[in-house]
Every structure is written in C-alpha cells, then in structure tokens.
Design a protein around this motif. Structure first.
Motif, PDB file in Angstrom:
ATOM      1  N   VAL A  42      29.493  33.129 -36.717  1.00  0.00           N
ATOM      2  CA  VAL A  42      29.140  33.985 -37.851  1.00  0.00           C
ATOM      3  C   VAL A  42      30.406  34.477 -38.539  1.00  0.00           C
ATOM      4  O   VAL A  42      31.343  34.945 -37.891  1.00  0.00           O
ATOM      5  CB  VAL A  42      28.299  35.186 -37.378  1.00  0.00           C
ATOM      6  N   THR A  43      30.468  34.326 -39.839  1.00  0.00           N
ATOM      7  CA  THR A  43      31.578  34.872 -40.606  1.00  0.00           C
ATOM      8  C   THR A  43      31.037  35.484 -41.885  1.00  0.00           C
ATOM      9  O   THR A  43      30.063  34.990 -42.467  1.00  0.00           O
ATOM     10  CB  THR A  43      32.625  33.791 -40.949  1.00  0.00           C
ATOM     11  N   ASP A  44      31.664  36.572 -42.305  1.00  0.00           N
ATOM     12  CA  ASP A  44      31.243  37.200 -43.554  1.00  0.00           C
ATOM     13  C   ASP A  44      32.144  36.768 -44.714  1.00  0.00           C
ATOM     14  O   ASP A  44      32.112  37.361 -45.787  1.00  0.00           O
ATOM     15  CB  ASP A  44      31.253  38.728 -43.428  1.00  0.00           C
ATOM     16  N   SER A  45      32.933  35.708 -44.482  1.00  0.00           N
ATOM     17  CA  SER A  45      33.851  35.222 -45.507  1.00  0.00           C
ATOM     18  C   SER A  45      33.250  34.037 -46.242  1.00  0.00           C
ATOM     19  O   SER A  45      33.022  32.970 -45.663  1.00  0.00           O
ATOM     20  CB  SER A  45      35.182  34.800 -44.867  1.00  0.00           C
ATOM     21  N   LEU A  46      32.991  34.199 -47.519  1.00  0.00           N
ATOM     22  CA  LEU A  46      32.487  33.090 -48.327  1.00  0.00           C
ATOM     23  C   LEU A  46      33.517  31.973 -48.416  1.00  0.00           C
ATOM     24  O   LEU A  46      33.172  30.788 -48.471  1.00  0.00           O
ATOM     25  CB  LEU A  46      32.128  33.591 -49.729  1.00  0.00           C
ATOM     26  N   PHE A  47      34.804  32.343 -48.412  1.00  0.00           N
ATOM     27  CA  PHE A  47      35.861  31.330 -48.440  1.00  0.00           C
ATOM     28  C   PHE A  47      35.791  30.445 -47.205  1.00  0.00           C
ATOM     29  O   PHE A  47      35.836  29.219 -47.304  1.00  0.00           O
ATOM     30  CB  PHE A  47      37.226  32.014 -48.524  1.00  0.00           C
ATOM     31  N   LEU A  48      35.655  31.041 -46.026  1.00  0.00           N
ATOM     32  CA  LEU A  48      35.585  30.248 -44.799  1.00  0.00           C
ATOM     33  C   LEU A  48      34.322  29.401 -44.743  1.00  0.00           C
ATOM     34  O   LEU A  48      34.339  28.283 -44.220  1.00  0.00           O
ATOM     35  CB  LEU A  48      35.674  31.147 -43.573  1.00  0.00           C
ATOM     36  N   GLU A  49      33.234  29.909 -45.280  1.00  0.00           N
ATOM     37  CA  GLU A  49      32.009  29.109 -45.305  1.00  0.00           C
ATOM     38  C   GLU A  49      32.167  27.903 -46.223  1.00  0.00           C
ATOM     39  O   GLU A  49      31.690  26.810 -45.920  1.00  0.00           O
ATOM     40  CB  GLU A  49      30.823  29.975 -45.736  1.00  0.00           C
ATOM     41  N   ARG A  50      32.838  28.090 -47.356  1.00  0.00           N
ATOM     42  CA  ARG A  50      33.108  26.937 -48.228  1.00  0.00           C
ATOM     43  C   ARG A  50      34.006  25.936 -47.511  1.00  0.00           C
ATOM     44  O   ARG A  50      33.791  24.723 -47.595  1.00  0.00           O
ATOM     45  CB  ARG A  50      33.780  27.401 -49.532  1.00  0.00           C
ATOM     46  N   TYR A  51      35.013  26.443 -46.817  1.00  0.00           N
ATOM     47  CA  TYR A  51      35.918  25.578 -46.058  1.00  0.00           C
ATOM     48  C   TYR A  51      35.135  24.790 -45.018  1.00  0.00           C
ATOM     49  O   TYR A  51      35.295  23.570 -44.910  1.00  0.00           O
ATOM     50  CB  TYR A  51      36.984  26.442 -45.386  1.00  0.00           C
ATOM     51  N   ARG A  52      34.272  25.459 -44.275  1.00  0.00           N
ATOM     52  CA  ARG A  52      33.493  24.802 -43.236  1.00  0.00           C
ATOM     53  C   ARG A  52      32.651  23.659 -43.797  1.00  0.00           C
ATOM     54  O   ARG A  52      32.452  22.633 -43.150  1.00  0.00           O
ATOM     55  CB  ARG A  52      32.582  25.833 -42.555  1.00  0.00           C
ATOM     56  N   SER A  53      32.173  23.817 -45.016  1.00  0.00           N
ATOM     57  CA  SER A  53      31.246  22.843 -45.591  1.00  0.00           C
ATOM     58  C   SER A  53      31.914  21.531 -45.989  1.00  0.00           C
ATOM     59  O   SER A  53      31.229  20.520 -46.147  1.00  0.00           O
ATOM     60  CB  SER A  53      30.544  23.457 -46.820  1.00  0.00           C
ATOM     61  N   VAL A  54      33.246  21.532 -46.141  1.00  0.00           N
ATOM     62  CA  VAL A  54      33.915  20.315 -46.634  1.00  0.00           C
ATOM     63  C   VAL A  54      34.999  19.776 -45.703  1.00  0.00           C
ATOM     64  O   VAL A  54      35.439  18.640 -45.868  1.00  0.00           O
ATOM     65  CB  VAL A  54      34.538  20.551 -48.038  1.00  0.00           C
ATOM     66  N   VAL A  55      35.447  20.573 -44.702  1.00  0.00           N
ATOM     67  CA  VAL A  55      36.565  20.130 -43.879  1.00  0.00           C
ATOM     68  C   VAL A  55      36.129  19.024 -42.911  1.00  0.00           C
ATOM     69  O   VAL A  55      34.997  19.003 -42.431  1.00  0.00           O
ATOM     70  CB  VAL A  55      37.177  21.320 -43.107  1.00  0.00           C
ATOM     71  N   THR A  56      37.053  18.109 -42.630  1.00  0.00           N
ATOM     72  CA  THR A  56      36.785  16.992 -41.730  1.00  0.00           C
ATOM     73  C   THR A  56      37.405  17.254 -40.357  1.00  0.00           C
ATOM     74  O   THR A  56      37.988  18.304 -40.106  1.00  0.00           O
ATOM     75  CB  THR A  56      37.323  15.678 -42.312  1.00  0.00           C
ATOM     76  N   SER A  57      37.320  16.276 -39.493  1.00  0.00           N
ATOM     77  CA  SER A  57      37.775  16.394 -38.111  1.00  0.00           C
ATOM     78  C   SER A  57      39.277  16.592 -38.007  1.00  0.00           C
ATOM     79  O   SER A  57      40.053  16.132 -38.855  1.00  0.00           O
ATOM     80  CB  SER A  57      37.377  15.118 -37.350  1.00  0.00           C
ATOM     81  N   GLY A  58      39.697  17.254 -36.928  1.00  0.00           N
ATOM     82  CA  GLY A  58      41.119  17.390 -36.655  1.00  0.00           C
ATOM     83  C   GLY A  58      41.807  16.050 -36.474  1.00  0.00           C
ATOM     84  O   GLY A  58      42.989  15.901 -36.786  1.00  0.00           O
ATOM     85  N   SER A  59      41.087  15.051 -35.983  1.00  0.00           N
ATOM     86  CA  SER A  59      41.673  13.718 -35.797  1.00  0.00           C
ATOM     87  C   SER A  59      41.994  13.052 -37.136  1.00  0.00           C
ATOM     88  O   SER A  59      42.756  12.090 -37.181  1.00  0.00           O
ATOM     89  CB  SER A  59      40.726  12.822 -34.988  1.00  0.00           C
ATOM     90  N   ARG A  60      41.435  13.575 -38.219  1.00  0.00           N
ATOM     91  CA  ARG A  60      41.703  13.060 -39.560  1.00  0.00           C
ATOM     92  C   ARG A  60      42.617  13.984 -40.350  1.00  0.00           C
ATOM     93  O   ARG A  60      42.764  13.853 -41.570  1.00  0.00           O
ATOM     94  CB  ARG A  60      40.391  12.851 -40.317  1.00  0.00           C
ATOM     95  N   GLY A  61      43.220  14.956 -39.656  1.00  0.00           N
ATOM     96  CA  GLY A  61      44.119  15.886 -40.322  1.00  0.00           C
ATOM     97  C   GLY A  61      43.439  17.111 -40.883  1.00  0.00           C
ATOM     98  O   GLY A  61      44.066  17.900 -41.579  1.00  0.00           O
ATOM     99  N   ALA A  62      42.129  17.271 -40.589  1.00  0.00           N
ATOM    100  CA  ALA A  62      41.352  18.403 -41.126  1.00  0.00           C
ATOM    101  C   ALA A  62      41.491  18.501 -42.643  1.00  0.00           C
ATOM    102  O   ALA A  62      41.621  19.583 -43.213  1.00  0.00           O
ATOM    103  CB  ALA A  62      41.766  19.718 -40.457  1.00  0.00           C
ATOM    104  N   VAL A  63      41.475  17.343 -43.300  1.00  0.00           N
ATOM    105  CA  VAL A  63      41.499  17.324 -44.764  1.00  0.00           C
ATOM    106  C   VAL A  63      40.081  17.533 -45.275  1.00  0.00           C
ATOM    107  O   VAL A  63      39.119  17.551 -44.506  1.00  0.00           O
ATOM    108  CB  VAL A  63      42.075  15.995 -45.296  1.00  0.00           C
ATOM    109  N   PHE A  64      39.946  17.672 -46.574  1.00  0.00           N
ATOM    110  CA  PHE A  64      38.626  17.859 -47.164  1.00  0.00           C
ATOM    111  C   PHE A  64      37.950  16.519 -47.396  1.00  0.00           C
ATOM    112  O   PHE A  64      38.584  15.565 -47.857  1.00  0.00           O
ATOM    113  CB  PHE A  64      38.726  18.602 -48.495  1.00  0.00           C
ATOM    114  N   GLY A  65      36.661  16.461 -47.069  1.00  0.00           N
ATOM    115  CA  GLY A  65      35.862  15.298 -47.419  1.00  0.00           C
ATOM    116  C   GLY A  65      35.476  15.362 -48.885  1.00  0.00           C
ATOM    117  O   GLY A  65      35.664  16.365 -49.558  1.00  0.00           O
ATOM    118  N   LYS A  66      34.926  14.284 -49.367  1.00  0.00           N
ATOM    119  CA  LYS A  66      34.550  14.251 -50.784  1.00  0.00           C
ATOM    120  C   LYS A  66      33.271  15.043 -50.997  1.00  0.00           C
ATOM    121  O   LYS A  66      32.370  14.996 -50.177  1.00  0.00           O
ATOM    122  CB  LYS A  66      34.364  12.811 -51.257  1.00  0.00           C
TER     123      LYS A  66
END
Length: 553
Positions: free
Chosen positions: A529-553
């Motif tokens: 649970v987080t009350d940060s809208l920024f972190l929720e947006r991050y969670r929705s697009v970030v990829t695996s650590g094995s891929r560098g945790a870059v953003f997916g399309k």
C-alpha cells in the motif's frame, strides 16, 4: 543548429525578446546553446559543491564560443533515504531525471549538453537522457569524498552503517558510535568507497562519455575544477565536429565498461544501471554478458567495502585509465571506441601507467581470478540474481540454510536488530522489487547490521530488491522474477532450505516442483500500500530488475 528553431528569423523576435529579458545579448543568443544541467541541492553531500563545478563548466563553454544555459534537476541522497519510505523514491527518480532533461532540451531547442552529476541515480538518469536525446554531450562528476579517519584507520559510509550493528550487539559504546559518526564523511563528494555513485562515475569514464579522471579525482582537489573547465572546452569541440553520444558509445564501449566494472569490483547496481543505459542507447546488454565478463576478467582492485582501498587511493594509483591500460594490455577491452576527448580509448591510454601495483594489481596477480560480480540462476531466480562475489567471505561462497522470510525490509530489520536471526540462516526479503516495493529499495541497513554484528560470515541475505554499493557479505539481490510478479521467491516458506553456490552460479530453493505448484495455486500477492500517486504510476510501467528496471511501453 537545433537552436535556430527558437532564435532565427523575424518570426522568432518574441523568443529573442524573452531571452533579452534575462539579460542576454544578440551575440550571445547567436552562439550554440549549451545546456548545463546542475543537480545542486543543499541535502546531498555529493552535490553541495556542484555550483562550483558548474561555474567552471560554464566559464569554459563561454570562453570557447558557446552560450551556457544552466538548469536544474532533482537528486536523492540514498544514504539519507535509506531504511525508510524515502528509499522507495530513489530508483524511480532515475527515470524522472531523464525525462526532465529531455523536456528542457526539446522545449528550448538546445544544441548540446554538459551533464554535471555525482550521486547514485542522477548519474544513470543523466546518461540515459544523453542517449535518448543524442546531441553532443559531455558528463562531468563532482568527484568522490575523501575517506575519514577514525581510530587511526580510514573509514567511509559503510563503516558507520556497520557501527549501528556493533552498537546493537554491544560491541561499541554510544561515545564510540558518535566518534565514528563525526569522522566518517569528512568532505563533500560521493561517498569514498567503490559504492554505486563512484562505480557509476567510473563506468561513465570507461564508456567514453566523460573525460579521463572523471571517476576518481577527489571532489576537494583543484584538479576537479580544472576537469570541469576541460569538460566545457571539450563540449564545444564535440559541437563543432557534431560528435554525439551514439557515435561514441557502442556495444564495444559497454563491453569495456562491464570489464572495468569486474576489475574494480563495483557495485551490484551496475547490473541495473548499465542495462538501462544500453536500453536507452538501443544496444542489447544482458545479465549473461556480465557473467561472461566476470568469468574472464580478474578482480585487480580491492576497494571498500570488500577491500581496504578508497577512491583517493585508486586516483593516486592512476585511476580508471590505469585500470583500462592494464585490461587493454591483456586483451580484455577494445581500444577502438571513440571517446569525448575526440580520441579513441587506445589513444587516450598511450603513456598511462600504474603507480601502485597493490591498488591496481597486475593481471597475473589479481585479488580474485574472476570479476567482482556474479550472476546466479536457478529455480529461485530463473531470470537471474546478482551478488558482489568479491565482497563475500570465502566461507560463504557455498551456503545452505533455512529461510527466514520477511515481506518487507522493515520486518527483516526489526528481526535482525532484535537478535532473532541465527547463524546459518538465509534471510529472504521479498516484495521489495521494482513493482513490489514499489521502487526496488536498497538493503544497506539489514546487510550492515549483520556485518556489524559479525554475522556476515554466517548469514546470507536474498532479496528481489537491491543492495547499496556499500553492502558486503553473501548478499544476493535483483532476484527475478520478483515476488510481486509471481516469481518463486514469493513461494518460499519459513524454514525451507535454500542452497547458494556462488562458484557454480546457482541459487536453488530445495522444494520439489510439485510442492511449488501447490503453493502457486494458493498464492495471493502481498498487498503493498502506498499513498503516492507517483509510485503507483511507476509501478504500472516499470519492468523487471533483470532488464534494468526500465519502463515498458
């Protein structure tokens, strides 16, 4: 010039008028527009002096015919953000820094960039922007902090974190803790060991995006100010010749950087950031390539936290260029890639020598036969995990023990500080990956507490989060897939046997496949649970650590 779009012709009279409102003249406006990105803030010790570095850059840009236009970006101090909610925001800041630089450059039609940087996520964020924009760019760091001295010994940030564990274990008094607290960080600059910031500044130099000396000249040395002026001079050369980051950095450049990383024994976070940089440059770079480099590149520098030397020692021994010279002589790096000097790697290394064979050992007499990092795979990490093998005690290179399972860093830290972890245990911290955290927090607190208690030689720690460059011991991070994505780390139960074999590159959960399938059928992801809208947006697009945790399309 790109800036002609914003300054040339009668239809741009309003644009010129706005620039004149800032005090700029026609002859200044007509010059190439060079963005100088200054992440100064009054919080990060690695950044408090960056106004000084920025002024040196701007003076040289101006002297060599450019129009320096300074603008800021944010930065997080990982040390101050450590062990609380703040660390959730550190890795996500990398993409935000990249995006904010792109916005400023594209919105204002800048012709070139000098990226002034120094600490953990600011460095890769800026480099990713350089590749994304692909305009002439030079990077210049603020330089490393000098080591402190306590009890007659050199100390750095890792020592004060480990001192907390010693205090909890009754091995240190409050007065002794205060004494090391007051002496550990004696100057401005990025913390003095081969932690993430200094490792990445060395990687940028090895990639050719920064001038020789970028990774190791101490922050308080006058040579750092001279290097800043050289960065300003060189960007105007790159503008004149239209040499861009993608002209400089190739697959061979990344291979060079990974080899230098292995020789230095750098932070495990390079296995996160270098793939992210490569992604921005459109160049494939997998964890398997790190493993291949580790197998053939000896570890020739014993740097803190795994060794006794600090960045100032590496500088005195010849710096990154001396390490590269040794690797080039051994055929372990390629001399052909271009660099921001306008010369190739091989040309830069002519005449470079090592001044201290103990700090930078000969290839035939390394500290370890293999590189600093190892990539472990197995049913607990099918996509891979990362360990700084050069900072693991030989007794822990192979270890088997019962899992002690925690669904957050806080829960694990509480158990460690309450002395509830036993010799032989394998501490598992999950739901701290890029999505699960969200933010893939560093675990310097738990690892340092264990080291301070003397348990780094008896207890292993495994996480889908990551570790600070200041971590040491059998600390295995970046476990992928992460728990929040349904990786097998989510299925580990208290008391399960976990088998670690670093020489064989294996991380195995000793549970039958049928049992794992039963657990998967009943599995429900833990709520984060987080009350940060920024972190929720991050969670929705970030990829695996094995891929560098870059953003997916």
């Amino acid at each position: 010039m790109r800036s002609d779009k914003a300054k040339t012709g009668p239809e741009r009279a309003p644009h010129r008028s706005l620039l004149k409102a800032s005090g700029y003249t026609d002859w200044e406006i007509s010059r190439p527009w060079v963005g100088v990105v200054n992440p100064y803030n009054a919080i990060i010790p690695g950044h408090v002096h960056l106004n000084r570095i920025t002024e040196g850059v701007k003076a040289a840009v101006y002297a060599f015919g450019g129009f320096p236009l300074e603008f800021p970006v944010i930065g997080v101090c990982d040390g101050i953000a450590m062990n609380h909610e703040g660390m959730k925001f550190s890795l996500p800041s990398r993409e935000l820094i990249m995006d904010s630089i792109e916005i400023m450059v594209r919105a204002h039609a800048l012709d070139a960039l000098v990226l002034v940087t120094n600490c953990d996520k600011i460095i890769p964020g800026m480099a990713m922007a350089a590749f994304s924009l692909n305009i002439p760019t030079v990077m210049i760091s603020g330089g490393p902090m000098l080591a402190g001295v306590s009890g007659g010994k050199d100390v750095d940030l890792s020592n004060i974190f480990e001192a907390v564990g010693k205090r909890v274990a009754g091995l240190m008094t409050d007065d002794e803790l205060r004494a090391i607290e007051d002496t550990t960080c004696p100057t401005c600059g990025s913390c003095a060991g081969m932690f993430t910031a200094n490792t990445m500044n060395c990687m940028i130099e090895a990639l050719g995006l920064a001038l020789p000396g970028n990774g190791t000249i101490p922050a308080v040395y006058s040579a750092r100010d001279r290097l800043a002026k050289e960065a300003g001079r060189h960007i105007m050369m790159l503008v004149e010749k239209d040499i861009r980051p993608k002209d400089i950095v190739t697959a061979k450049s990344f291979a060079n950087a990974v080899a230098v990383d292995m020789a230095l024994g750098g932070s495990t976070n390079t296995a996160l950031h270098l793939p992210a940089l490569a992604h921005a440059a459109g160049i494939p770079l997998s964890l398997d390539q790190f493993e291949e480099a580790s197998r053939k590149t000896p570890h020739i520098c014993s740097m803190s936290p795994g060794g006794n030397h600090h960045i100032q020692d590496l500088f005195a021994a010849g710096g990154v260029q001396a390490v590269m010279a040794r690797l080039l002589e051994g055929g372990l790096i390629d001399g052909t890639p271009l660099t921001v000097t306008g010369r190739t790697v091989e040309e830069n290394l002519r005449g470079v020598r090592v001044f201290d064979d103990n700090v930078i050992r000969p290839l035939e007499n390394p500290y370890h036969a293999q590189g600093g990092l190892a990539i472990l795979k197995g049913n607990l990490a099918p996509e891979g995990s990362v360990v700084k093998q050069s900072a693991v005690d030989p007794s822990m290179l192979k270890h088997s023990g019962p899992a002690r399972v925690f669904d957050s860093e806080e829960a694990a830290s509480e158990a460690i500080l309450a002395r509830k972890i036993n010799d032989g245990d394998v501490v598992v911290i999950r739901y701290e990956g890029p999505k699960g955290g969200p933010g893939m927090r560093e675990m310097l607190g738990p690892t340092s507490s264990l080291a301070g208690m003397g348990m780094d030689k008896t207890v292993a720690l495994i996480t889908d989060g990551r570790f600070s460059g200041a971590s040491r011991g059998a600390s295995i991070g970046h476990v992928s897939p992460e728990a929040a994505a349904g990786g097998n780390i989510a299925l580990v139960q208290e008391g399960d046997t976990i088998e670690i074999d670093i020489p064989s590159r294996s991380l195995h959960l000793a549970v039958p496949d049928e049992e794992l399938e039963k657990r998967r059928a009943a599995w429900k992801p833990a709520e984060s649970v987080t009350d940060s809208l920024f972190l929720e947006r991050y969670r929705s697009v970030v990829t695996s650590g094995s891929r560098g945790a870059v953003f997916g399309k």
